[in-house]
Write an enzyme that holds these catalytic residues in place. Sequence first.
Site, PDB file in Angstrom:
ATOM      1  N   SER A 147       2.884   1.848  -7.459  1.00 41.00           N
ATOM      2  CA  SER A 147       3.930   1.340  -7.780  1.00 41.00           C
ATOM      3  C   SER A 147       4.989   2.491  -7.370  1.00 41.00           C
ATOM      4  O   SER A 147       5.092   2.847  -6.136  1.00 41.00           O
ATOM      5  CB  SER A 147       4.148   0.980  -9.404  1.00 41.00           C
ATOM      6  OG  SER A 147       5.361   0.515  -9.742  1.00 41.00           O
ATOM      7  N   ASP A 299      10.938  -1.172  -5.375  1.00 41.36           N
ATOM      8  CA  ASP A 299       9.867   0.001  -5.067  1.00 41.36           C
ATOM      9  C   ASP A 299       8.977  -0.311  -4.234  1.00 41.36           C
ATOM     10  O   ASP A 299       8.729  -1.426  -3.510  1.00 41.36           O
ATOM     11  CB  ASP A 299       9.340  -0.059  -6.494  1.00 41.36           C
ATOM     12  CG  ASP A 299       8.538  -0.991  -7.032  1.00 41.36           C
ATOM     13  OD1 ASP A 299       8.342  -1.986  -6.506  1.00 41.36           O
ATOM     14  OD2 ASP A 299       7.776  -0.792  -8.219  1.00 41.36           O
ATOM     15  N   ASP A 301       5.770  -1.179  -4.057  1.00 39.81           N
ATOM     16  CA  ASP A 301       4.838  -2.332  -3.970  1.00 39.81           C
ATOM     17  C   ASP A 301       5.672  -3.632  -4.261  1.00 39.81           C
ATOM     18  O   ASP A 301       5.193  -4.853  -4.076  1.00 39.81           O
ATOM     19  CB  ASP A 301       3.616  -2.200  -4.831  1.00 39.81           C
ATOM     20  CG  ASP A 301       4.141  -2.626  -6.287  1.00 39.81           C
ATOM     21  OD1 ASP A 301       5.109  -1.866  -6.602  1.00 39.81           O
ATOM     22  OD2 ASP A 301       3.304  -2.976  -7.216  1.00 39.81           O
ATOM     23  N   ASP A 303       7.469  -4.818  -6.581  1.00 36.91           N
ATOM     24  CA  ASP A 303       7.515  -5.928  -7.724  1.00 36.91           C
ATOM     25  C   ASP A 303       8.770  -5.534  -8.589  1.00 36.91           C
ATOM     26  O   ASP A 303       8.954  -6.260  -9.546  1.00 36.91           O
ATOM     27  CB  ASP A 303       6.178  -5.655  -8.518  1.00 36.91           C
ATOM     28  CG  ASP A 303       5.941  -4.409  -8.912  1.00 36.91           C
ATOM     29  OD1 ASP A 303       6.504  -3.352  -8.816  1.00 36.91           O
ATOM     30  OD2 ASP A 303       4.670  -4.148  -9.676  1.00 36.91           O
TER      31      ASP A 303
END
Length: 572
Positions: A147, A299, A301, A303
């Site tokens: 993340s 961010d 990734d 999500d």
Amino acid sequence: MNPEINAKAEAWLSPTFDETTQKEVKKLIEQDSEELTESFYKNLEFGTGGMRGIMGVGTNRINKYTLGKNTQGLSNYLKEAFLGKPLKVAIAYDCRNNSKELAQVVADVFSANDIQVYLFSDLRATPELSFAVKHLDCHCGIVLTASHNPPEYNGYKVYWQDGGQLVPPQDSEIVAEIERLDYSAVNFDAKKEHITYIDKDVDEAFIKASLENGSFSELDKHRDDVTIVFTPLHGTSITIIPDVLEGAGYKNVHIVEEQRKPDGNFPTVKSPNPEEPEALKMAMDLAEEKNADIVIGTDPDCDRLGIAVRDNSGKLVLLNGNQTMVVMTDFLLENYFANNTAKGNEFVGSTIVSTPMMETLAKSYDIECKLGLTGFKWIAKMIVDYPNQKFIGGGEESFGFMVGDFVRDKDAVTATLLACEIVTKAKKEGSSFFKKLQDLYVKHGFFKEDLTSLVKKGISGAEEIKQTMIDLRENPLTTINGEKIVKIDDYASSKSLKVSTGESTDIDIPKANVLIYHTDQGSRIAARPSGTEPKIKFYISVNDNAESLEDLKKVEEKLDAKIAGILKELGI
């Protein structure tokens, strides 16, 4: 040197581990006892967002062997859970250093266990992995990501066949299976015939589903009026968000070029976290140059998303996750009930540390707001647990939102599109995203939140965090900032205490290390150690009524003073 730690480290000098790994471990034993201790004093654990850790050698690090052991244990569990069935898994990875190589290791271990693997040919957004698990009818999915953690981190998130992250009882059962294994039991001998690389077909299906869930046809003629600045913050969203916005008809999209290229070192930011204002500075500067209506940053990734919009004076202001969530939820509900006959079984989802305004908002539409623990897996679980109810959308304070149930995790792709649709509709009506938020404050009450995190690294830090939670439980606050504590919710014991009578009632939510104080004036203070980072978080929520738009500034000043007073008394 702790003999137990030394024994764990020396076990990594056996032929089970490759020569490079053995050399690195030997070097730690001989030259760096502190790093050796940090690397071996425990095994990496699954937290609220899967398993995250610093990359390196050791049981407390992300490496080929810790992830290989995870995957071997998961393979064993899948074979038991789906006895005799041909098994399928999907794997994705983000922009982080070593993610591609580690994803291949994970694919190799699954394939060595005769499990069919669908591995994305290049980096992809985490929500697309959640979508792919269901789309390809897989039994589970893995994404290699940490993340928004610093560059030295990586991680391993596991998704079940519904597309949501692991929840009880699978999580503890899988962990138990992993812990029973010795590293020598991991089968790294890939069977290439069991690995299929996937890309465009899944991309196209995901884009189509995002457009169906996140765009609204009545706005087709008005998207040219909106100017968007977007930054992927060196992450995976560059692979999908521009295509989704283009598919919806947005033409005035400006990407921050310096942050366009995926890069696990995140060279232009201190932290690739859209929750932090500094991360969006370059995007904000570009937005001023382009006179943009909205700024969006995601961010690594993809999500989570951070948003900035123009206030009533035309100044760009950053919104927090709670503010974004209530505007998005209200927009979805307004559109849903304008186009559907209410059935009374709809619901939205949120978490116990997110703004209580979500519950107030849901009540105004005469629907339920279900609350879960921190972590989007609990919102995804609501959809599974209540199949006869319709999930409209949901979010959490940490900048995550999910539109509908086609993805079962927070999804910055569709949420980005939804945010742009809100701006488009508001502009068409002579309003704005910011004004929509203000209208909600006047209608439902002005709720204001604050999140303060105390970082405590290493073994000593973990002990400090543990002791802080013990103190808050054993010596509970009775007042704070002049407000009387009337209720204490302890999610570790699943008990809610009514302070005035001593009466205790059960909390029907799974146990977690979270403590929430409620005051007689409606304020709420929650303490929670992070499940994925070395920090303890304090979530504060205060509220008051605002009679009119003109009244908002005065009310906000009052709420800011309340938050400052609470933080001062907490000593943070």
